[in-house]
Design an enzyme around this catalytic site. Structure first.
Site, PDB file in Angstrom:
ATOM      1  N   MET A 102      25.573 -85.325 -12.632  1.00 30.97           N
ATOM      2  CA  MET A 102      26.782 -84.553 -12.898  1.00 30.97           C
ATOM      3  C   MET A 102      27.734 -84.661 -11.713  1.00 30.97           C
ATOM      4  SD  MET A 102      25.169 -81.076 -14.562  1.00 30.97           S
ATOM      5  CE  MET A 102      24.051 -80.800 -13.183  1.00 30.97           C
ATOM      6  N   ILE A 159      18.355 -80.398  -9.867  1.00 32.39           N
ATOM      7  CA  ILE A 159      18.275 -80.953  -8.516  1.00 32.39           C
ATOM      8  C   ILE A 159      19.619 -80.796  -7.815  1.00 32.39           C
ATOM      9  CG2 ILE A 159      17.793 -83.019  -7.142  1.00 32.39           C
ATOM     10  CD1 ILE A 159      16.142 -84.050  -9.512  1.00 32.39           C
ATOM     11  N   GLY A 189      28.334 -80.457  -8.468  1.00 31.49           N
ATOM     12  CA  GLY A 189      27.771 -81.808  -8.464  1.00 31.49           C
ATOM     13  C   GLY A 189      26.274 -81.832  -8.234  1.00 31.49           C
ATOM     14  N   SER A 190      25.508 -82.505  -9.098  1.00 30.83           N
ATOM     15  CA  SER A 190      24.059 -82.443  -8.996  1.00 30.83           C
ATOM     16  C   SER A 190      23.414 -83.353 -10.039  1.00 30.83           C
ATOM     17  CB  SER A 190      23.595 -80.997  -9.185  1.00 30.83           C
ATOM     18  OG  SER A 190      24.325 -80.382 -10.229  1.00 30.83           O
ATOM     19  N   ARG A 191      22.129 -83.073 -10.364  1.00 36.49           N
ATOM     20  CA  ARG A 191      21.396 -83.925 -11.295  1.00 36.49           C
ATOM     21  C   ARG A 191      20.371 -83.106 -12.074  1.00 36.49           C
ATOM     22  NH1 ARG A 191      17.732 -88.522  -8.657  1.00 36.49           N
ATOM     23  NH2 ARG A 191      15.882 -88.076  -9.895  1.00 36.49           N
TER      24      ARG A 191
END
EC number: 4.1.1.65
Length: 232
Positions: A102, A159, A189-191
């Site tokens: 993301m 994450i 922002g991440s995953r």
């Protein structure tokens, strides 16, 4: 009035987690306007961006038994078979994993990929390296969740990344979830990693754009029977 309603229908609401941020940006913007109007307009743009980041749109989720939907908006960054992290308790054999990255421009509200009951939630402190790197799944701060379904266990991991420094979870162990239900959020922002039962064939490819609650990642039953959709 109909025009106003039409405009409102096109503007998604702001998630409650974003209220303090949007309010803070708005307050600073007012101060900047008082100091110097050009600065105020810059603040206005940043306030609008912040509201856009914390948008919480409705999604139409296919809810047929066995479907696994994307838990996040973003880009499918990896589709691999890999041993899951030990905190999930899913064993030491490689399982299919779909990773969704993301960016700061994606909606960051996370949704349950399946209907099931939460067996386990484990928070793991860690680093804040680039979430696109494979080692981020083991080294970074993360929140891991295991969902029990009729077709096996599904692992979901939020994450943190370089910019994302706050993982928010709205759920608890033992709680039932329906597919597409909101369960958390990661700021800036991440995953998201989704671990599927052994033998499952992912239906997405690396580089594909995923939409939370709508894009189908896998079909645990196989086949393509008729689907029912739910909007939330």
């Amino acid at each position: 009035m109909s025009i106003v309603n039409s405009v409102r229908a096109q503007i998604p609401p702001i998630h409650r987690e974003g209220y303090p941020f949007v309010g803070g940006f708005a307050l600073v913007t007012l101060i900047l306007f008082w100091i110097w109007s050009p600065l105020g307009w810059i603040g206005t743009v940043l306030t609008i961006w912040c509201a856009y980041f914390f948008r919480n749109p409705a999604r139409t989720t296919p809810v047929r038994d066995g479907l696994v939907v994307s838990p996040a908006d973003g880009r499918v960054s990896m589709v691999v078979d890999i041993i899951p992290p030990p905190e999930l308790g899913l064993g030491a054999k490689p399982l299919p994993r779909v990773s969704i990255f993301m960016s700061v421009f994606n909606c960051h509200v996370n949704r349950s990929p399946v209907a099931g009951r939460i067996e386990r939630i484990v928070y793991s402190p860690g680093k804040f390296i680039n979430a696109e790197l494979d080692k981020a799944s083991e080294d970074n701060e993360r929140n891991s969740m295991v969902l029990s379904t009729e077709h096996g266990q599904i692992g979901v991991i939020q994450i943190a990344g370089l910019i994302a420094r706050r993982i928010v979870s709205f759920v608890r162990e033992g709680q039932p979830l329906v597919a597409g239900e909101r369960f958390g959020l990661i700021r800036f922002g991440s995953r998201l990693d989704v671990y599927l039962p052994e033998g499952t064939k992912p239906l997405v490819a690396e580089g594909q754009t995923a939409i939370a609650g709508e894009t189908i990642l896998a079909d645990l039953k196989g086949g393509d029977a008729g689907r029912i959709y739910r909007t939330d």
